[in-house]
Design a protein around this motif. Structure first.
Motif, PDB file in Angstrom:
ATOM      1  N   VAL A 197      33.187 -19.701 -38.687  1.00 23.27           N
ATOM      2  CA  VAL A 197      34.484 -19.110 -39.028  1.00 23.27           C
ATOM      3  C   VAL A 197      35.596 -20.105 -38.689  1.00 23.27           C
ATOM      4  O   VAL A 197      35.381 -21.047 -37.929  1.00 23.27           O
ATOM      5  N   ASP A 254      45.732 -12.592 -40.488  1.00 21.76           N
ATOM      6  CA  ASP A 254      44.371 -12.379 -40.976  1.00 21.76           C
ATOM      7  C   ASP A 254      43.661 -11.234 -40.274  1.00 21.76           C
ATOM      8  O   ASP A 254      42.901 -10.493 -40.893  1.00 21.76           O
ATOM      9  N   SER A 261      37.954 -12.162 -49.683  1.00 17.43           N
ATOM     10  CA  SER A 261      38.884 -13.094 -50.342  1.00 17.43           C
ATOM     11  C   SER A 261      38.207 -13.921 -51.417  1.00 17.43           C
ATOM     12  O   SER A 261      38.868 -14.470 -52.288  1.00 17.43           O
ATOM     13  N   ARG A 266      34.449 -13.045 -40.959  1.00 15.46           N
ATOM     14  CA  ARG A 266      33.465 -13.220 -42.045  1.00 15.46           C
ATOM     15  C   ARG A 266      33.703 -12.217 -43.165  1.00 15.46           C
ATOM     16  O   ARG A 266      33.667 -12.566 -44.345  1.00 15.46           O
ATOM     17  N   LYS A 307      36.471 -10.739 -43.930  1.00 12.92           N
ATOM     18  CA  LYS A 307      37.735 -11.101 -44.607  1.00 12.92           C
ATOM     19  C   LYS A 307      37.479 -12.230 -45.589  1.00 12.92           C
ATOM     20  O   LYS A 307      37.980 -12.223 -46.703  1.00 12.92           O
ATOM     21  N   ARG A 308      36.678 -13.212 -45.182  1.00 10.15           N
ATOM     22  CA  ARG A 308      36.365 -14.349 -46.056  1.00 10.15           C
ATOM     23  C   ARG A 308      35.613 -13.877 -47.305  1.00 10.15           C
ATOM     24  O   ARG A 308      35.898 -14.310 -48.412  1.00 10.15           O
ATOM     25  N   ALA A 348      42.699 -19.301 -39.049  1.00 12.72           N
ATOM     26  CA  ALA A 348      42.958 -17.878 -39.205  1.00 12.72           C
ATOM     27  C   ALA A 348      44.037 -17.493 -38.203  1.00 12.72           C
ATOM     28  O   ALA A 348      44.036 -17.966 -37.063  1.00 12.72           O
TER      29      ALA A 348
END
Length: 133
Positions: A32, A56, A132, A126, A128-129, A5
């Motif tokens: 992460v 990110d 996505s 987390r 952001k993941r 990231a």
């Protein structure tokens, strides 16, 4: 190869940028990605890096000079398409309302407590993941 990231760190103070790097380590939590840093000392550099893409998370120093991270956060939330999540560094816990005004996704006080900072950064990574996926 593990994912990484990219975390942009904005502060005019190199010691503050170092605090962020040290508090994060290579990875803020086991679940992460590892972190690579892009350091910026001016608002113009932040905008340039965001224009390039690939950021990110942004960590912005609310106490930075000449433009604080709160004003910069509000600006990028208004102007940057798909603005990355922002973790704001604030001078006092009482400034949390300003972090809300600036539309920061999370805020921690300076000096950065490594456990609190890593937890906040990992939480944003987390989120952001999940967005996505």
């Amino acid at each position: 190869m593990q994912p990484t990231a990219t975390v942009l760190v904005y502060s005019d103070d190199s010691n503050t940028r170092e605090q962020v790097r040290l508090a994060t380590g290579r990875r803020p939590a086991p679940d992460v990605p590892t972190v690579e840093f892009v350091e910026c000392a001016t608002p113009a550099a932040v905008l340039s890096e965001l224009d390039k893409g690939g950021i990110d998370i942004c960590v912005l120093d609310g106490e930075a000079v000449p433009m604080g991270g709160m004003g910069l956060c509000r600006q990028i939330k208004d102007e940057v398409f798909n603005c990355p999540p922002v973790l704001l560094l604030i001078g006092r816990p009482q400034d949390a309302w300003l972090a809300t005004w600036s539309r920061a996704d999370a805020a921690v006080t300076l000096p950065a407590d490594p456990v609190e900072f890593a937890a906040a950064l990992a939480g944003l990574l987390r989120q952001k993941r999940l967005q996505s996926a």
